[in-house]
Write a protein that holds these residues in place. Structure first.
Motif, mmCIF file in Angstrom:
data_model
loop_
_atom_site.group_PDB
_atom_site.id
_atom_site.type_symbol
_atom_site.label_atom_id
_atom_site.label_comp_id
_atom_site.label_asym_id
_atom_site.label_seq_id
_atom_site.Cartn_x
_atom_site.Cartn_y
_atom_site.Cartn_z
ATOM 1 N N ASP A 44 0.831 -1.203 0.000
ATOM 2 C CA ASP A 44 0.000 0.000 0.000
ATOM 3 C C ASP A 44 0.867 1.255 0.000
ATOM 4 O OD1 ASP A 44 -2.152 -1.648 0.100
ATOM 5 O OD2 ASP A 44 -2.679 -1.235 2.194
ATOM 6 N N GLU A 46 0.377 5.329 0.967
ATOM 7 C CA GLU A 46 -0.488 6.296 1.621
ATOM 8 C C GLU A 46 -0.027 7.707 1.296
ATOM 9 O OE1 GLU A 46 -0.961 3.355 5.525
ATOM 10 O OE2 GLU A 46 -0.079 5.361 5.723
ATOM 11 N N ILE A 60 -5.264 6.104 0.113
ATOM 12 C CA ILE A 60 -4.502 4.859 0.194
ATOM 13 C C ILE A 60 -4.581 4.184 -1.166
ATOM 14 C CG2 ILE A 60 -4.269 2.603 1.293
ATOM 15 C CD1 ILE A 60 -5.512 3.726 3.785
ATOM 16 N N CYS A 62 -4.001 0.866 -2.891
ATOM 17 C CA CYS A 62 -3.881 -0.516 -2.439
ATOM 18 C C CYS A 62 -2.920 -1.302 -3.320
ATOM 19 C CB CYS A 62 -5.256 -1.180 -2.425
ATOM 20 S SG CYS A 62 -6.370 -0.478 -1.212
ATOM 21 N N PRO A 377 -10.140 -0.272 8.262
ATOM 22 C CA PRO A 377 -10.662 -1.411 7.481
ATOM 23 C C PRO A 377 -11.633 -2.241 8.304
ATOM 24 C CG PRO A 377 -8.490 -1.937 8.305
ATOM 25 C CD PRO A 377 -8.792 -0.549 8.792
ATOM 26 N N ASN A 391 -6.095 -9.848 1.441
ATOM 27 C CA ASN A 391 -7.231 -10.326 0.651
ATOM 28 C C ASN A 391 -8.127 -11.253 1.463
ATOM 29 O OD1 ASN A 391 -5.465 -12.460 0.841
ATOM 30 N ND2 ASN A 391 -5.747 -13.146 -1.269
ATOM 31 N N GLU A 429 -4.637 -8.881 -5.370
ATOM 32 C CA GLU A 429 -4.829 -7.508 -4.934
ATOM 33 C C GLU A 429 -5.370 -7.455 -3.514
ATOM 34 O OE1 GLU A 429 -5.982 -8.678 -7.771
ATOM 35 O OE2 GLU A 429 -4.684 -7.668 -9.234
ATOM 36 N N ASN A 430 -4.927 -6.432 -2.782
ATOM 37 C CA ASN A 430 -5.464 -6.195 -1.447
ATOM 38 C C ASN A 430 -6.888 -5.658 -1.538
ATOM 39 O OD1 ASN A 430 -3.003 -6.972 -0.423
ATOM 40 N ND2 ASN A 430 -2.300 -4.895 -0.025
ATOM 41 N N ALA A 432 -9.707 -3.210 -1.081
ATOM 42 C CA ALA A 432 -9.746 -1.752 -0.950
ATOM 43 C C ALA A 432 -10.865 -1.300 -0.027
ATOM 44 C CB ALA A 432 -9.912 -1.102 -2.326
ATOM 45 N N THR A 447 -11.705 -4.806 -4.741
ATOM 46 C CA THR A 447 -10.278 -4.545 -4.833
ATOM 47 C C THR A 447 -10.072 -3.518 -5.941
ATOM 48 O OG1 THR A 447 -9.856 -6.293 -6.456
ATOM 49 C CG2 THR A 447 -9.838 -6.925 -4.124
ATOM 50 N N SER A 448 -8.838 -3.279 -6.290
ATOM 51 C CA SER A 448 -8.569 -2.343 -7.382
ATOM 52 C C SER A 448 -8.884 -2.930 -8.744
ATOM 53 C CB SER A 448 -7.099 -1.908 -7.343
ATOM 54 O OG SER A 448 -6.241 -3.034 -7.472
ATOM 55 N N ARG A 484 -13.168 2.163 -4.878
ATOM 56 C CA ARG A 484 -12.512 2.700 -3.678
ATOM 57 C C ARG A 484 -13.484 2.797 -2.510
ATOM 58 N NH1 ARG A 484 -11.412 7.335 -3.222
ATOM 59 N NH2 ARG A 484 -12.459 8.367 -4.962
#
Length: 976
Positions: A44, A46, A60, A62, A377, A391, A429-430, A432, A447-448, A484
Motif C-alpha cells: 500500500d 499512503e 490509500i 492498495c 478497514p 485479501n 490484490e489487497n 480496498a 479490490t482495485s 474505492r
C-alpha cells in the motif's frame, strides 16, 4: 449506553519501508500543500497532507501480494500540450522487482511500468530540476531538450545503474550509467549531488560518484573506499544511506554505525562519528545544511548539528541528542520544510509514522501518529463486525446481554464474541473496501481490479449459529472493475460504488439481485484554477445516505459537497431545473434492451437528481473526513403525512418516520458543521455553535476524527439526539438538542449568554496571558507541542506507552492558574470597570439571544462521568419537522451535559451501533440500526432502551526484534 469493548480483532499494521516528499515551494499557495507518500510492506501507498501540522491521511493506493514498496520518488512533469500550465506531480515506486511503477495520484491506480532488461532494483532517486541561474558549474550543461524534464536513476542488485526518461509523460529506459563487475557490488542507495553528478553507495565498502554529462567519456568520477568492516563480523561495509548538503558535502551511513562526511571537491574524509551501535539505515538533512538526522537498527534517532564556531576550512559536527522513539528499526526518513512546517518524518517495522521537529528540535516534542489507519478497514451491521486485511475478510458476531446472561455486575461466564466466518478472495490484490447491508445479509467487497457481491445466511445448528456465504451474480462490467468506496443504502435497495473515475455510480438491488443498469451521478462542475493537485483534490473522500435512503451526499478532498435526492418523475417536471441534471444512466436509449441480473431494471418512476447549484453547501475550509445525516423527525400523529414536505418538495417516501435533510460534516481539522442538505445553508444550531465554541479538549486534539454514530430516538421522557464522534485516541459526545456552553478564551469559564460578563480587567489580562502561553505551546512547527520552560532535553526523550504527547491538559492548567490568582488583592477602581466583550463572543451571544432560548446552567465540562440514558434524558419541546433550517427551541435542563469527552479508550479502530438479537435476523418489525443510530418507537414509547455499541480496540503492535551483534549486523530489510 452499553459499550462492548471489543479487543478480539486481529489487526496487524504493515511496516513502513520508505517515505518521500512531493516537490513543493517554500511558500505554497492554497491547495498546493506538499504530499507525504508512505510505502508499506503490504504494497500500500499512503498520501498524507501535513495540513499545518495536523497530518491527515487522505488516500490509500492498495497494493497486492508480494508487492512490498521499497522505494518512492516524485517528479514534476511539464504539460507537453500546454507548457504554460504548472507542472503536475508524478509518483513512482519500486519493490523487489526489475520494474519501476508509475501511479496516477488522482485515481490511485498504476499507470505504466518501465521498460528495459534490468535486474532487481534496490534504490531510486529523482534528478534535481534544472536551475539556470544557481547551482554548481555543471548544472547548466544538460542538453537543451532535457532541461524541462527530470530523469530517474535506479540502482540494481547486480551493481548496474540505469537512467529512465520521463519525457512526454512516458517512462522509458534511456541508458546505463555504469555496470560494476565486482560480485558483491550491490547498489544499496543513491543521491544526486547536482543535476549531472550522482553518488551511489554499494555493498563492497565503497561509494562511487558518476557524471551523466555527455561530454565525459568515462562516467566514473571517483571511487571512495570506506575500508573493511569490524573483525569477526563481515569483511565489507554496507553503505545503507547517503545524503548531500547544500554545499555539496556528502554524508554516508554504513553497517558499522558510523556517519562520515566527505569533501565536496576531492571526496576526502572530513569527519567520522560513531553514534549508532548497529547499521545506519536512513539519513535526513535540513535545507540550510546545519542539521542532520540519522536512524538505524539500534532504534536510535540521532541529531547532529554544525558547530557555531566552525571556519570554512575546519567544519566540525557534533551529536546534539539521541532518542529511542521507535520500538524497532528506523528504516525510512524524509525532511519537510515548507511554509511554517519544519519536520523530519520517520518510520519502520513498528508501523508508527513519527513526526520530529527539525528547526526547533530542542524546543518541541515529537509526535507519534497512531498506527490505526484514519480510514479503518472495519465496518459493522446489526450484531456483526467485519474487518479485512490483505485479501482476507473476517466476520465476528457480538453477543447480546440476554445471550451472555449478564448479571447486574456485568459478569458473564461466556465470551462476548465469536468468529462467525472467515473468507479469502481469489487474486493477489489487497481489499480496498467492503460494506455490509443494514440487516447484515448482503456483503460487497472490492479490490482495485474487481467487485464482488455475497449473500450472508444465518443457520442454527446444535445451539450454535453459523454463517453461510454465497456469491451472487452481478453485471460483468461491475465485476471487472474495482472500487474505492462502497455503501449500501439503509433500505438495502441501492448500492453506491465510487471507482477510479471518482464518479458515484448507483445500482438497484432487490432481494440480493442487482440490476444491470448503472446510474452515474454527475457532480457539479466547480470553477477551479488549474493547479498541480486539481485532479487529485476532486477525489471523493466520504459518502453518506440519509436514513430513509432518499438522499445521498459525497465530499471530496477539496471540501466540495454534492447532494442528490431520490425523486419521482412528477417532481422533476414540477420544480427541478433540467439544466442542473446530475444523474444519467449509461446508454439510456438502450436501457430497455439491457437485461438485468435476475429481475427488471431500476424503477423508471424514480431517479436521483442533484440539488440545484445555488442550493449546494459551500466549500468547506478543509476536506471532510465524515458525513452523516441527522436522525429523522418522529411523527406523533397517526394520520398519513401530506405529499409535500415543508420545503415545498415532493415527499417521495411517505411514512411515519420522515426523512431529515440535516447533514453533519466533520472536517480534517475536527470542525463540525450542520447543513440543510437541500438548502445548502447552515442550520440554526450550527450558526449558534461555530467551530470555536466546540469543547476545548476537542479543539486541542491532534488526531482527527475517523467516524461518528448517533444515539437518537423518541422515549417516554422525551427525545434524544446525541452525536458521538471518535478518533484513534478519543471519544466525544455532543448533544445536538442543546447549545454548547460559551467559554471565555481569556479565563476558560462559561459565559452567561443572558447578561454581559463583568470581571476585573487586571485579572482577565493576567489569565489571558496564561492561556495564550498554553496555546502558544500547541502552535508548533508541525510536530508536537513546545517544551515547557524548565524542562530539559531528557524530558523530550520520554515517550508515553501509547505514543501520546506528555503535555498537561488545557483545562487543568486554566483551573490551577485561576486558583493561584484567586488570593490576590484586586483594585476597587478596576473592579468597578465593566469588561468589554470580545467581538466574536459578543456577536455569538447576540445571535443566540435572537434565535432561541439557551441553556444557562449546563455543565461547562462534561469530562467527569459517562452519560447514561436512564439518568440524563429530559422532556422534549415537541416534534421536529423535516425543515432543518427552521429555528428550534432548545431544552434547558441543567442535569444534561451538552458534551462529554474521554480518552480512556485507545487505540480505537472503529465504533458501531448494535441492534436486535441474533435470533431475530428475519424479523423486520423490530428496532434496527439505520444510518448509524438507533430508531425508537415514538408511539409505543415505554421504558428507555439502552443503546449498544461495539468499540473495537487494538493493542500496540509487537514487532519481534532481531538479534544484534553489537554493530555491523548488516540487516537492512531485504538482507545483506
Amino acid at each position: 449506553m452499553d459499550i462492548h469493548r471489543c479487543r478480539f480483532i486481529d489487526f496487524a499494521p504493515s511496516a513502513i519501508n520508505t517515505i518521500a516528499i512531493s516537490p513543493h515551494q517554500d511558500q505554497p499557495q492554497k491547495g498546493e500543500q506538499p504530499q507525504l507518500a508512505v510505502g508499506r510492506a503490504n504494497g500500500d501507498i499512503e498520501l498524507w497532507n501535513p495540513l499545518n501540522g495536523l497530518w491527515c491521511q487522505e488516500s490509500i493506493f492498495c497494493g497486492g501480494k508480494d508487492r512490498s514498496i521499497e522505494g518512492l520518488a516524485w517528479i514534476q512533469s511539464p504539460n507537453p500540450e500546454e507548457p504554460a500550465l504548472p507542472p503536475k506531480p508524478r509518483l513512482f515506486s519500486i519493490g523487489c522487482s526489475s520494474a519501476v511503477t508509475e501511479w496516477n495520484v488522482a485515481t490511485g491506480l498504476p499507470v505504466r511500468q518501465s521498460s528495459g532488461n534490468l535486474s532487481e532494483i534496490w534504490c531510486i532517486a529523482t534528478q534535481p530540476p534544472y536551475k539556470p541561474s544557481k547551482g554548481w558549474p555543471d548544472t547548466a550543461k544538460a542538453g537543451d531538450s532535457d532541461k524541462q524534464h527530470q530523469r530517474l536513476a535506479v540502482g540494481c542488485a547486480d551493481g548496474s545503474v540505469a537512467l529512465l526518461s520521463t519525457k512526454d509523460d512516458q517512462l522509458d529506459f534511456e541508458r546505463y550509467i555504469a555496470r560494476v563487475s565486482e560480485k558483491k557490488a550491490r547498489a544499496l542507495c543513491m543521491i544526486w549531488k547536482s543535476r549531472n553528478v550522482l553518488a551511489i553507495g554499494y555493498a563492497d565498502s565503497s561509494i562511487r560518484v558518476y557524471s551523466i554529462s555527455s561530454r565525459r567519456k568515462d562516467p566514473l568520477v571517483r571511487t571512495i573506499s570506506l575500508g573493511g568492516g569490524p573483525r569477526g563480523v563481515r569483511a565489507e561495509k554496507l553503505i545503507w544511506a547517503l545524503g548531500c548538503l547544500p554545499d555539496g558535502t556528502l554524508v554516508s551511513g554504513d553497517s558499522t554505525g558510523e556517519i562520515c562526511w566527505w569533501d565536496r571537491e576531492n571526496y576526502g574524509l572530513l569527519q567520522k562519528i560513531q553514534a549508532h551501535e548497529a547499521d545506519v539505515l536512513c539519513l535526513a538533512t535540513s535545507k540550510d545544511g546545519r542539521t542532520i538526522f540519522s536512524g538505524g537498527i539500534d532504534r536510535k534517532t540521532v541529531i547532529y548539528v554544525l558547530s557555531e564556531h566552525h571556519t570554512p576550512s575546519r567544519r566540525r559536527w557534533a551529536v546534539s541528542s539521541h532518542k529511542r522513539i521507535h520500538t524497532h528499526d528506523v528504516k525510512a526518513m524524509a525532511s519537510l520544510e515548507s511554509n511554517n512546517i519544519s519536520v523530519v518524518t520517520s518510520g519502520g517495522p513498528d508501523a508508527h509514522l513519527t513526526i520530529m521537529p527539525l528547526a526547533k528540535h530542542q524546543e518541541e516534542y515529537h509526535r507519534k501518529i497512531p498506527f490505526v489507519p484514519q480510514k479503518p478497514p472495519i465496518v459493522g451491521a446489526r450484531r456483526l463486525v467485519l474487518n479485512w486485511s490483505a485479501n482476507e475478510l473476517s466476520i465476528w458476531r457480538v453477543r447480546s446481554r440476554q445471550q451472555l446472561g449478564l448479571s447486574e455486575s456485568g459478569v458473564s461466564d461466556h465470551a462476548g464474541f465469536e468468529l462467525a466466518a472467515r473468507m479469502g478472495l481469489k487474486g493477489e490484490e489487497n481489499i480496498a473496501c467492503a460494506c455490509l447491508s443494514s440487516d447484515g445479509k448482503l456483503l460487497a467487497v472490492s479490490t482495485s481490479a474487481e467487485t464482488k457481491l455475497f449473500q450472508i445466511r444465518h443457520k442454527h445448528a446444535d445451539q450454535r449459529r453459523s454463517i453461510k456465504i454465497s456469491k451472487l451474480p452481478i453485471p460483468d462490467r461491475l465485476s471487472r472493475s474495482g472500487a474505492r468506496l462502497l455503501s449500501f443504502s439503509p433500505d438495502k435497495q441501492w448500492l453506491l460504488i465510487v471507482g477510479d473515475s471518482n464518479k458515484p455510480v448507483m445500482y438497484k438491488v432487490d432481494k440480493g439481485l442487482m440490476s444491470s443498469r448503472e446510474i452515474t451521478l454527475k457532480r457539479l462542475q466547480r470553477p477551479t484554477q488549474e493547479r498541480p493537485w486539481s485532479a487529485y483534490s476532486r477525489r471523493i473522500a466520504c459518502v453518506a445516505f440519509s436514513v430513509q435512503s432518499t438522499m445521498l451526499a459525497t465530499a471530496d478532498l477539496a471540501g466540495h459537497i454534492d447532494v442528490w435526492q431520490l425523486q419521482e418523475r412528477a417532481a422533476r417536471s414540477r420544480g427541478v431545473n433540467e439544466g442542473d441534471s446530475s444523474s444519467s444512466s449509461s446508454n439510456d436509449s438502450n436501457a430497455d434492451a439491457k437485461t438485468s441480473v435476475g429481475f427488471a431494471s431500476a424503477n423508471a418512476d424514480r431517479s436521483w437528481r442533484h440539488t440545484p447549484a445555488e442550493d449546494s453547501p459551500p466549500q468547506l475550509p478543509s476536506g471532510a473526513t465524515t458525513l452523516s445525516f441527522s436522525p429523522p423527525s418522529h411523527m406523533h400523529s397517526s394520520r398519513a403525512p401530506s405529499s409535500r414536505n415543508e420545503n415545498g418538495r415532493h415527499n417521495n417516501n411517505p411514512s411515519k418516520l420522515m426523512d431529515n435533510d440535516t447533514l453533519v460534516v466533520i472536517t480534517n481539522t475536527n470542525e463540525i458543521f450542520e447543513y440543510s442538505a437541500l438548502r445548502g445553508r447552515l442550520t440554526p444550531w450550527s450558526r449558534r455553535n461555530p467551530p470555536n465554541t466546540l469543547p476545548p479538549r476537542l479543539q486541542v486534539q491532534r488526531d482527527r476524527a475517523i467516524g461518528c454514530f448517533w444515539d437518537a430516538g423518541m422515549e417516554s421522557a422525551g427525545s434524544r439526539k446525541r452525536l458521538w464522534v471518535y478518533g484513534a485516541n478519543w471519544l466525544c459526545m455532543i448533544d445536538m438538542t442543546q447549545d454548547l456552553p460559551l467559554v471565555d478564551d481569556a479565563v476558560g469559564q462559561q459565559i452567561d449568554t443572558a447578561e454581559p460578563s463583568k470581571q476585573n480587567k487586571r485579572k482577565r489580562k493576567r489569565e489571558r496571558q496564561a492561556v495564550e502561553e498554553h496555546r502558544a505551546r500547541h502552535r508548533s512547527s508541525g510536530a508536537g507541542c513546545k517544551v515547557k520552560a524548565g524542562e530539559g532535553a531528557e524530558s523530550v526523550v520520554k515517550v508515553a506507552g501509547d505514543g501520546a504527547e506528555t503535555s498537561p491538559p488545557a483545562v487543568s492548567q486554566r483551573v490551577a492558574h485561576r486558583q493561584s490568582m484567586a488570593d490576590e488583592n484586586q483594585s476597587d477602581e478596576a473592579a468597578e470597570e465593566e469588561v468589554e466583550e470580545d467581538g466574536a463572543v459578543a456577536a455569538l451571544m447576540k445571535e443566540r439571544r435572537s434565535l432561541g432560548a439557551q441553556p444557562k446552567d449546563a455543565r461547562a465540562d462534561g469530562d467527569n462521568e459517562l452519560i447514561q440514558d436512564g439518568e440524563t434524558d429530559t422532556a422534549s419541546n415537541g416534534p421536529k419537522t423535516v425543515d432543518s433550517s427552521r429555528d428550534l427551541t432548545l431544552r434547558t435542563d441543567p442535569r444534561t451535559p451538552s458534551y462529554y469527552l474521554t480518552t480512556k479508550y485507545r487505540p480505537i479502530l472503529g465504533v458501531f451501533s448494535l441492534a436486535g438479537d441474533d435470533d431475530d435476523d428475519d424479523d423486520d418489525e423490530r428496532e434496527e440500526v439505520q444510518g448509524g443510530f438507533v430508531n425508537g418507537d415514538s408511539e409505543n414509547a415505554g421504558p428507555k432502551r439502552m443503546v449498544e455499541v461495539a468499540l473495537v480496540e487494538v493493542p500496540e503492535p509487537e514487532a519481534t526484534l532481531r538479534g544484534r551483534s553489537g554493530g555491523g549486523g548488516g540487516g537492512g530489510g531485504r538482507g545483506a
